[in-house]
Design a protein around this motif. Structure first.
Motif, PDB file in Angstrom:
ATOM      1  N   LEU A  37       0.824  -1.200   0.000  1.00 20.54           N
ATOM      2  CA  LEU A  37       0.000   0.000   0.000  1.00 20.54           C
ATOM      3  C   LEU A  37       0.861   1.253   0.000  1.00 20.54           C
ATOM      4  O   LEU A  37       0.588   2.219  -0.721  1.00 20.54           O
ATOM      5  N   GLY A  38       1.930   1.223   0.809  1.00 21.20           N
ATOM      6  CA  GLY A  38       2.815   2.383   0.856  1.00 21.20           C
ATOM      7  C   GLY A  38       3.498   2.645  -0.472  1.00 21.20           C
ATOM      8  O   GLY A  38       3.633   3.798  -0.899  1.00 21.20           O
ATOM      9  N   VAL A  39       3.934   1.549  -1.144  1.00 13.45           N
ATOM     10  CA  VAL A  39       4.582   1.699  -2.442  1.00 13.45           C
ATOM     11  C   VAL A  39       3.602   2.274  -3.456  1.00 13.45           C
ATOM     12  O   VAL A  39       3.944   3.165  -4.244  1.00 13.45           O
ATOM     13  N   LEU A  40       2.366   1.779  -3.446  1.00 13.61           N
ATOM     14  CA  LEU A  40       1.370   2.288  -4.381  1.00 13.61           C
ATOM     15  C   LEU A  40       1.074   3.765  -4.135  1.00 13.61           C
ATOM     16  O   LEU A  40       0.948   4.559  -5.075  1.00 13.61           O
ATOM     17  N   ILE A  41       0.950   4.122  -2.861  1.00 15.00           N
ATOM     18  CA  ILE A  41       0.702   5.531  -2.536  1.00 15.00           C
ATOM     19  C   ILE A  41       1.869   6.399  -2.981  1.00 15.00           C
ATOM     20  O   ILE A  41       1.693   7.488  -3.537  1.00 15.00           O
ATOM     21  N   MET A  42       3.102   5.889  -2.752  1.00 20.87           N
ATOM     22  CA  MET A  42       4.287   6.648  -3.146  1.00 20.87           C
ATOM     23  C   MET A  42       4.351   6.820  -4.661  1.00 20.87           C
ATOM     24  O   MET A  42       4.623   7.913  -5.164  1.00 20.87           O
ATOM     25  N   LEU A  43       4.077   5.739  -5.399  1.00 19.44           N
ATOM     26  CA  LEU A  43       4.097   5.826  -6.855  1.00 19.44           C
ATOM     27  C   LEU A  43       3.036   6.803  -7.369  1.00 19.44           C
ATOM     28  O   LEU A  43       3.288   7.589  -8.280  1.00 19.44           O
ATOM     29  N   ALA A  44       1.846   6.727  -6.761  1.00 20.26           N
ATOM     30  CA  ALA A  44       0.786   7.649  -7.167  1.00 20.26           C
ATOM     31  C   ALA A  44       1.185   9.091  -6.873  1.00 20.26           C
ATOM     32  O   ALA A  44       0.928   9.994  -7.678  1.00 20.26           O
ATOM     33  N   SER A  45       1.826   9.307  -5.718  1.00 19.87           N
ATOM     34  CA  SER A  45       2.250  10.661  -5.362  1.00 19.87           C
ATOM     35  C   SER A  45       3.318  11.167  -6.321  1.00 19.87           C
ATOM     36  O   SER A  45       3.282  12.319  -6.770  1.00 19.87           O
ATOM     37  N   ILE A  46       4.289  10.282  -6.641  1.00 15.70           N
ATOM     38  CA  ILE A  46       5.357  10.685  -7.550  1.00 15.70           C
ATOM     39  C   ILE A  46       4.799  11.003  -8.930  1.00 15.70           C
ATOM     40  O   ILE A  46       5.158  12.002  -9.554  1.00 15.70           O
ATOM     41  N   CYS A  47       3.895  10.143  -9.419  1.00 12.96           N
ATOM     42  CA  CYS A  47       3.305  10.382 -10.738  1.00 12.96           C
ATOM     43  C   CYS A  47       2.494  11.674 -10.770  1.00 12.96           C
ATOM     44  O   CYS A  47       2.597  12.460 -11.714  1.00 12.96           O
ATOM     45  N   SER A  48       1.698  11.893  -9.732  1.00 14.04           N
ATOM     46  CA  SER A  48       0.883  13.099  -9.719  1.00 14.04           C
ATOM     47  C   SER A  48       1.743  14.340  -9.582  1.00 14.04           C
ATOM     48  O   SER A  48       1.483  15.367 -10.220  1.00 14.04           O
ATOM     49  N   PHE A  49       2.807  14.256  -8.764  1.00 13.29           N
ATOM     50  CA  PHE A  49       3.672  15.419  -8.620  1.00 13.29           C
ATOM     51  C   PHE A  49       4.462  15.663  -9.903  1.00 13.29           C
ATOM     52  O   PHE A  49       4.689  16.811 -10.295  1.00 13.29           O
ATOM     53  N   GLY A  50       4.872  14.557 -10.583  1.00 12.06           N
ATOM     54  CA  GLY A  50       5.547  14.727 -11.865  1.00 12.06           C
ATOM     55  C   GLY A  50       4.649  15.394 -12.886  1.00 12.06           C
ATOM     56  O   GLY A  50       5.076  16.292 -13.621  1.00 12.06           O
ATOM     57  N   TRP A  51       3.377  14.974 -12.927  1.00 14.81           N
ATOM     58  CA  TRP A  51       2.421  15.611 -13.842  1.00 14.81           C
ATOM     59  C   TRP A  51       2.233  17.067 -13.463  1.00 14.81           C
ATOM     60  O   TRP A  51       2.146  17.938 -14.333  1.00 14.81           O
ATOM     61  N   TYR A  52       2.184  17.331 -12.159  1.00 17.13           N
ATOM     62  CA  TYR A  52       2.015  18.703 -11.672  1.00 17.13           C
ATOM     63  C   TYR A  52       3.170  19.583 -12.139  1.00 17.13           C
ATOM     64  O   TYR A  52       2.954  20.698 -12.653  1.00 17.13           O
ATOM     65  N   LEU A  53       4.427  19.089 -12.004  1.00 18.20           N
ATOM     66  CA  LEU A  53       5.581  19.882 -12.432  1.00 18.20           C
ATOM     67  C   LEU A  53       5.565  20.120 -13.943  1.00 18.20           C
ATOM     68  O   LEU A  53       5.808  21.219 -14.424  1.00 18.20           O
ATOM     69  N   LEU A  54       5.286  19.039 -14.699  1.00 17.07           N
ATOM     70  CA  LEU A  54       5.280  19.178 -16.155  1.00 17.07           C
ATOM     71  C   LEU A  54       4.217  20.145 -16.619  1.00 17.07           C
ATOM     72  O   LEU A  54       4.439  20.971 -17.505  1.00 17.07           O
ATOM     73  N   SER A  55       3.033  20.057 -16.013  1.00 13.51           N
ATOM     74  CA  SER A  55       1.944  20.932 -16.449  1.00 13.51           C
ATOM     75  C   SER A  55       2.170  22.377 -16.033  1.00 13.51           C
ATOM     76  O   SER A  55       1.692  23.304 -16.687  1.00 13.51           O
ATOM     77  N   ARG A  56       2.914  22.575 -14.947  1.00 11.99           N
ATOM     78  CA  ARG A  56       3.151  23.941 -14.476  1.00 11.99           C
ATOM     79  C   ARG A  56       4.289  24.630 -15.223  1.00 11.99           C
ATOM     80  O   ARG A  56       4.229  25.832 -15.481  1.00 11.99           O
ATOM     81  N   PHE A  57       5.347  23.875 -15.529  1.00 14.05           N
ATOM     82  CA  PHE A  57       6.570  24.509 -16.009  1.00 14.05           C
ATOM     83  C   PHE A  57       6.855  24.276 -17.489  1.00 14.05           C
ATOM     84  O   PHE A  57       7.702  24.956 -18.060  1.00 14.05           O
TER      85      PHE A  57
END
Length: 263
Positions: free
Chosen positions: A242-262
């Motif tokens: 569960l922790g790995v899945l949450i971490m992967l989801a967080s990393i993916c969402s934050f990566g999308w956030y950075l790409l979409s912002r910058f």
């Protein structure tokens, strides 16, 4: 054609490139601004709205619009709650070894006085940077090496918002944030998911821990690991997955956030 009408047309040409442009009003003189302002004031940003004074040189109009719309309005929209931290990082950079920021801070203090709040000082420094990089033909902020500067801003933002490291801001990073702020004005946030994530993620990631809480030391980490080993294997495995899945989801969402912002 009256001068104010020519300025209005010039301002509208610049703002027509921005889907998410703020409301921009053109007034004849500084006396017509909604607050008391010096006679040489060229513009104003207040309550999400921009005012441009027509009584100024024609070549200064583009810089004034970028100053108010990109630096003051767009940067706040781009960063959300992280705006205040960038202002603090800019002041740290101006007190450090960034010669360009040191000189710019002196210019802002000379123009606005020494009574500015630190956040206001940094805000006007950002506006000074965007004025220097404006293309006077189209009114857009166009510094050199934009891709490198976007990447520099994204990396610094990642360190502050993900790793919780307060790093001083440099000139390239600020230009990258200003490019991202202008991108916000140009494109806005197209999807409902994007609007929700851009509102939620900065608040979710912004300083969830107090600065006074010390990091976990080695002894505490060892005790935590031993306690985890003592747990039931299946429970620990389930928690790990569960922790790995949450971490992967967080990393993916934050990566999308950075790409979409910058980018």
């Amino acid at each position: 054609m009256p001068h104010a009408d020519r300025v209005e047309q010039q301002v509208q040409r610049i703002a027509s490139r921005w889907r998410a442009a703020p409301s921009i009003a053109v007034v004849p003189t500084a006396e017509d601004l909604p607050v008391d302002a010096p006679d040489d004031a060229r513009g104003l940003f207040m309550d999400g709205r921009v005012w441009v004074v027509a009584d100024q040189p024609a070549h200064a109009i583009a810089r004034t619009v970028a100053h108010e719309a990109v630096a003051h309005h767009g940067l706040r929209e781009h960063l959300g709650p992280a705006w205040a931290e960038l202002m603090s990082a800019m002041n740290d950079g101006a007190r450090g070894n960034c010669e360009h920021l040191v000189d710019l801070r002196h210019e802002v203090r000379y123009a606005y006085g020494d009574d500015l709040h630190p956040a206001e000082l940094a805000d006007e420094m950002a506006a000074g940077i965007v004025e220097r990089g404006v293309n006077l033909r189209n009114g857009q902020f166009e510094p050199e090496n934009p891709l490198r500067k976007r990447a520099t801003a994204a990396l610094a933002h990642f360190q502050r918002e993900w790793l919780y490291r307060h790093v001083p801001a440099g000139y390239d990073e600020i230009e990258g944030h200003l490019l991202a702020a202008q991108r916000y004005l140009q494109r806005g946030r197209a999807s409902a998911l994007g609007r929700w994530l851009h509102r939620w993620y900065p608040r979710a990631m912004h300083k969830p821990m107090g600065a006074s809480i010390p990091p976990r030391d080695l002894a505490e980490s060892a005790r935590w690991l031993k306690a985890e080993r003592d747990k039931d294997f299946s429970s620990a495995a389930g928690s790990l997955v569960l922790g790995v899945l949450i971490m992967l989801a967080s990393i993916c969402s934050f990566g999308w956030y950075l790409l979409s912002r910058f980018f």
